[in-house]
Design an enzyme around this catalytic site. Structure first.
Site, PDB file in Angstrom:
ATOM      1  N   PRO A 144      12.484  28.469   8.076  1.00 33.31           N
ATOM      2  CA  PRO A 144      13.091  27.149   8.183  1.00 33.31           C
ATOM      3  C   PRO A 144      14.604  27.145   8.006  1.00 33.31           C
ATOM      4  O   PRO A 144      15.169  27.914   7.234  1.00 33.31           O
ATOM      5  CB  PRO A 144      12.424  26.359   7.055  1.00 33.31           C
ATOM      6  CG  PRO A 144      11.954  27.382   6.083  1.00 33.31           C
ATOM      7  CD  PRO A 144      11.605  28.584   6.914  1.00 33.31           C
ATOM      8  N   ASN A 145      15.206  26.248   8.755  1.00 35.10           N
ATOM      9  CA  ASN A 145      16.636  25.945   8.724  1.00 35.10           C
ATOM     10  C   ASN A 145      17.516  27.017   9.344  1.00 35.10           C
ATOM     11  O   ASN A 145      18.722  26.817   9.456  1.00 35.10           O
ATOM     12  CB  ASN A 145      17.113  25.622   7.299  1.00 35.10           C
ATOM     13  CG  ASN A 145      16.443  24.378   6.770  1.00 35.10           C
ATOM     14  OD1 ASN A 145      16.418  23.352   7.436  1.00 35.10           O
ATOM     15  ND2 ASN A 145      15.886  24.471   5.576  1.00 35.10           N
ATOM     16  N   ARG A 172      25.166  24.930   8.960  1.00 35.48           N
ATOM     17  CA  ARG A 172      24.738  24.714   7.580  1.00 35.48           C
ATOM     18  C   ARG A 172      25.417  25.717   6.645  1.00 35.48           C
ATOM     19  O   ARG A 172      25.237  26.914   6.798  1.00 35.48           O
ATOM     20  CB  ARG A 172      23.219  24.870   7.497  1.00 35.48           C
ATOM     21  CG  ARG A 172      22.656  24.740   6.113  1.00 35.48           C
ATOM     22  CD  ARG A 172      21.120  24.875   6.165  1.00 35.48           C
ATOM     23  NE  ARG A 172      20.620  25.002   4.825  1.00 35.48           N
ATOM     24  CZ  ARG A 172      20.033  26.087   4.345  1.00 35.48           C
ATOM     25  NH1 ARG A 172      19.851  27.131   5.109  1.00 35.48           N
ATOM     26  NH2 ARG A 172      19.611  26.124   3.104  1.00 35.48           N
ATOM     27  N   TYR A 213      26.417  31.282   4.714  1.00 34.38           N
ATOM     28  CA  TYR A 213      25.712  31.970   5.792  1.00 34.38           C
ATOM     29  C   TYR A 213      26.619  32.457   6.914  1.00 34.38           C
ATOM     30  O   TYR A 213      26.154  33.141   7.826  1.00 34.38           O
ATOM     31  CB  TYR A 213      24.628  31.062   6.368  1.00 34.38           C
ATOM     32  CG  TYR A 213      23.613  30.637   5.351  1.00 34.38           C
ATOM     33  CD1 TYR A 213      22.680  31.537   4.855  1.00 34.38           C
ATOM     34  CD2 TYR A 213      23.596  29.333   4.844  1.00 34.38           C
ATOM     35  CE1 TYR A 213      21.751  31.166   3.901  1.00 34.38           C
ATOM     36  CE2 TYR A 213      22.668  28.950   3.891  1.00 34.38           C
ATOM     37  CZ  TYR A 213      21.753  29.861   3.419  1.00 34.38           C
ATOM     38  OH  TYR A 213      20.840  29.491   2.473  1.00 34.38           O
ATOM     39  N   ASN A 255      12.877  36.983   8.171  1.00 33.18           N
ATOM     40  CA  ASN A 255      13.740  36.205   7.301  1.00 33.18           C
ATOM     41  C   ASN A 255      12.972  34.917   7.029  1.00 33.18           C
ATOM     42  O   ASN A 255      13.054  33.967   7.806  1.00 33.18           O
ATOM     43  CB  ASN A 255      15.098  35.913   7.949  1.00 33.18           C
ATOM     44  CG  ASN A 255      16.023  35.165   7.011  1.00 33.18           C
ATOM     45  OD1 ASN A 255      15.584  34.575   6.026  1.00 33.18           O
ATOM     46  ND2 ASN A 255      17.302  35.168   7.319  1.00 33.18           N
ATOM     47  N   ALA A 290      13.619  29.816   2.949  1.00 34.35           N
ATOM     48  CA  ALA A 290      13.109  29.198   1.715  1.00 34.35           C
ATOM     49  C   ALA A 290      11.648  29.549   1.432  1.00 34.35           C
ATOM     50  O   ALA A 290      11.224  29.521   0.271  1.00 34.35           O
ATOM     51  CB  ALA A 290      13.282  27.682   1.774  1.00 34.35           C
ATOM     52  N   HIS A 293      10.562  32.044  -1.397  1.00 35.84           N
ATOM     53  CA  HIS A 293      10.461  31.655  -2.799  1.00 35.84           C
ATOM     54  C   HIS A 293       9.291  30.725  -3.079  1.00 35.84           C
ATOM     55  O   HIS A 293       9.043  30.389  -4.238  1.00 35.84           O
ATOM     56  CB  HIS A 293      11.756  30.958  -3.232  1.00 35.84           C
ATOM     57  CG  HIS A 293      12.974  31.565  -2.621  1.00 35.84           C
ATOM     58  ND1 HIS A 293      13.402  32.851  -2.908  1.00 35.84           N
ATOM     59  CD2 HIS A 293      13.843  31.087  -1.693  1.00 35.84           C
ATOM     60  CE1 HIS A 293      14.493  33.112  -2.196  1.00 35.84           C
ATOM     61  NE2 HIS A 293      14.768  32.065  -1.450  1.00 35.84           N
ATOM     62  N   ASP A 295       0.323  36.233   1.919  1.00 35.55           N
ATOM     63  CA  ASP A 295      -1.051  36.630   2.250  1.00 35.55           C
ATOM     64  C   ASP A 295      -1.179  37.057   3.706  1.00 35.55           C
ATOM     65  O   ASP A 295      -1.871  38.027   4.016  1.00 35.55           O
ATOM     66  CB  ASP A 295      -2.023  35.493   1.946  1.00 35.55           C
ATOM     67  CG  ASP A 295      -2.269  35.300   0.464  1.00 35.55           C
ATOM     68  OD1 ASP A 295      -1.890  36.174  -0.344  1.00 35.55           O
ATOM     69  OD2 ASP A 295      -2.856  34.246   0.101  1.00 35.55           O
ATOM     70  N   GLU A 310      12.029  42.599   4.911  1.00 35.46           N
ATOM     71  CA  GLU A 310      12.524  41.250   4.640  1.00 35.46           C
ATOM     72  C   GLU A 310      14.051  41.258   4.754  1.00 35.46           C
ATOM     73  O   GLU A 310      14.707  42.148   4.224  1.00 35.46           O
ATOM     74  CB  GLU A 310      12.096  40.842   3.233  1.00 35.46           C
ATOM     75  CG  GLU A 310      12.528  39.468   2.808  1.00 35.46           C
ATOM     76  CD  GLU A 310      12.084  39.132   1.389  1.00 35.46           C
ATOM     77  OE1 GLU A 310      12.326  37.998   0.969  1.00 35.46           O
ATOM     78  OE2 GLU A 310      11.517  40.014   0.694  1.00 35.46           O
ATOM     79  N   HIS A 323      17.632  38.787   4.473  1.00 34.61           N
ATOM     80  CA  HIS A 323      18.324  37.546   4.112  1.00 34.61           C
ATOM     81  C   HIS A 323      19.797  37.726   4.436  1.00 34.61           C
ATOM     82  O   HIS A 323      20.383  38.768   4.115  1.00 34.61           O
ATOM     83  CB  HIS A 323      18.162  37.229   2.625  1.00 34.61           C
ATOM     84  CG  HIS A 323      16.756  36.915   2.248  1.00 34.61           C
ATOM     85  ND1 HIS A 323      16.177  35.698   2.503  1.00 34.61           N
ATOM     86  CD2 HIS A 323      15.801  37.680   1.675  1.00 34.61           C
ATOM     87  CE1 HIS A 323      14.927  35.716   2.075  1.00 34.61           C
ATOM     88  NE2 HIS A 323      14.672  36.921   1.579  1.00 34.61           N
ATOM     89  N   ILE A 324      20.393  36.732   5.054  1.00 37.66           N
ATOM     90  CA  ILE A 324      21.810  36.791   5.418  1.00 37.66           C
ATOM     91  C   ILE A 324      22.684  36.786   4.170  1.00 37.66           C
ATOM     92  O   ILE A 324      23.641  37.541   4.064  1.00 37.66           O
ATOM     93  CB  ILE A 324      22.158  35.628   6.363  1.00 37.66           C
ATOM     94  CG1 ILE A 324      21.401  35.818   7.692  1.00 37.66           C
ATOM     95  CG2 ILE A 324      23.663  35.519   6.588  1.00 37.66           C
ATOM     96  CD1 ILE A 324      21.420  34.612   8.603  1.00 37.66           C
ATOM     97  N   SER A 325      22.335  35.928   3.214  1.00 34.06           N
ATOM     98  CA  SER A 325      23.092  35.869   1.962  1.00 34.06           C
ATOM     99  C   SER A 325      22.420  36.763   0.920  1.00 34.06           C
ATOM    100  O   SER A 325      21.267  37.174   1.082  1.00 34.06           O
ATOM    101  CB  SER A 325      23.162  34.430   1.441  1.00 34.06           C
ATOM    102  OG  SER A 325      21.881  33.994   1.017  1.00 34.06           O
ATOM    103  N   ARG A 378      22.714  33.960  -5.994  1.00 32.72           N
ATOM    104  CA  ARG A 378      22.624  32.520  -5.791  1.00 32.72           C
ATOM    105  C   ARG A 378      21.826  31.871  -6.919  1.00 32.72           C
ATOM    106  O   ARG A 378      21.646  32.457  -7.969  1.00 32.72           O
ATOM    107  CB  ARG A 378      22.018  32.267  -4.411  1.00 32.72           C
ATOM    108  CG  ARG A 378      22.926  32.868  -3.323  1.00 32.72           C
ATOM    109  CD  ARG A 378      22.572  32.502  -1.943  1.00 32.72           C
ATOM    110  NE  ARG A 378      22.610  31.059  -1.767  1.00 32.72           N
ATOM    111  CZ  ARG A 378      21.962  30.443  -0.802  1.00 32.72           C
ATOM    112  NH1 ARG A 378      21.242  31.126   0.064  1.00 32.72           N
ATOM    113  NH2 ARG A 378      22.036  29.128  -0.684  1.00 32.72           N
ATOM    114  N   ARG A 399      16.124  31.289  -6.312  1.00 34.99           N
ATOM    115  CA  ARG A 399      16.144  32.159  -5.127  1.00 34.99           C
ATOM    116  C   ARG A 399      15.988  33.638  -5.486  1.00 34.99           C
ATOM    117  O   ARG A 399      15.850  34.477  -4.605  1.00 34.99           O
ATOM    118  CB  ARG A 399      17.450  31.970  -4.346  1.00 34.99           C
ATOM    119  CG  ARG A 399      17.605  30.592  -3.763  1.00 34.99           C
ATOM    120  CD  ARG A 399      18.832  30.522  -2.877  1.00 34.99           C
ATOM    121  NE  ARG A 399      19.221  29.159  -2.587  1.00 34.99           N
ATOM    122  CZ  ARG A 399      18.725  28.426  -1.593  1.00 34.99           C
ATOM    123  NH1 ARG A 399      17.823  28.924  -0.791  1.00 34.99           N
ATOM    124  NH2 ARG A 399      19.146  27.193  -1.413  1.00 34.99           N
TER     125      ARG A 399
END
Length: 151
Positions: free
Chosen positions: A12-13, A20, A25, A76, A79, A82, A89, A100, A102-104, A109, A113
């Site tokens: 998401p996002n 954003r 990001y 990625n 959210a 977390h 699963d 996995e 993550h950009i940040s 953070r 997170r």
């Protein structure tokens, strides 16, 4: 010979990249991320299936579709990292290598997170390196696939 398929799934996002929180990001868009992945895949001689969804159920379905179809998953989960036991699963059920991304740097953070359920299914995690983390993940996944094919 058919090129191995690697699924690159985004949560998401991420469709809001570039708009954003650019201070967190960066200014790259999701289209830019896809181009990074396409270029890396061409260099590595692998195929990718690049997707993004804001829906947890859709992400779970896409993960399940990878079983028997893809050789690995780069995800990625945003959210959902977390919050989603369902994504965890699904990743465990498909029995594929998972990286996995993550950009940040999620560890620099907010405290909530710092925990990722998805990490429990991942063989590796790349975070904080911006969109180049996707290319690094594709390189690592390709190396693992080649190692597996050599055995």
């Amino acid at each position: 010979m058919e090129r191995p398929l690697i699924a690159v799934l985004n949560g998401p996002n991420l469709n809001m990249l570039g708009l954003r929180q650019p201070e967190v990001y960066g200014v790259a868009t999701l289209d830019d991320v896809e181009q990074v992945c396409v270029q890396a895949a061409e260099q590595l001689d692998v195929a990718i299936d690049f997707r993004q969804t804001n829906g947890e159920g859709e992400l779970v379905s896409w993960i399940q579709e990878c079983r028997g179809r893809a050789r690995g998953i780069i995800i990625n989960p945003a959210a959902y990292s977390h919050t989603s036991i369902a994504v965890l699963d699904a990743l465990l059920a498909v029995d594929l290598p998972v990286i996995e991304v993550h950009i940040s740097n999620i560890h620099r953070r907010e405290a909530f997170r710092h925990t990722s359920y998805v990490s429990r299914a991942a063989i590796g995690v790349i975070c904080g390196l911006g969109v180049r983390g996707y290319a690094l993940a594709l390189h690592a996944m390709t190396d693992m696939i080649l190692d597996e094919d050599d055995q």
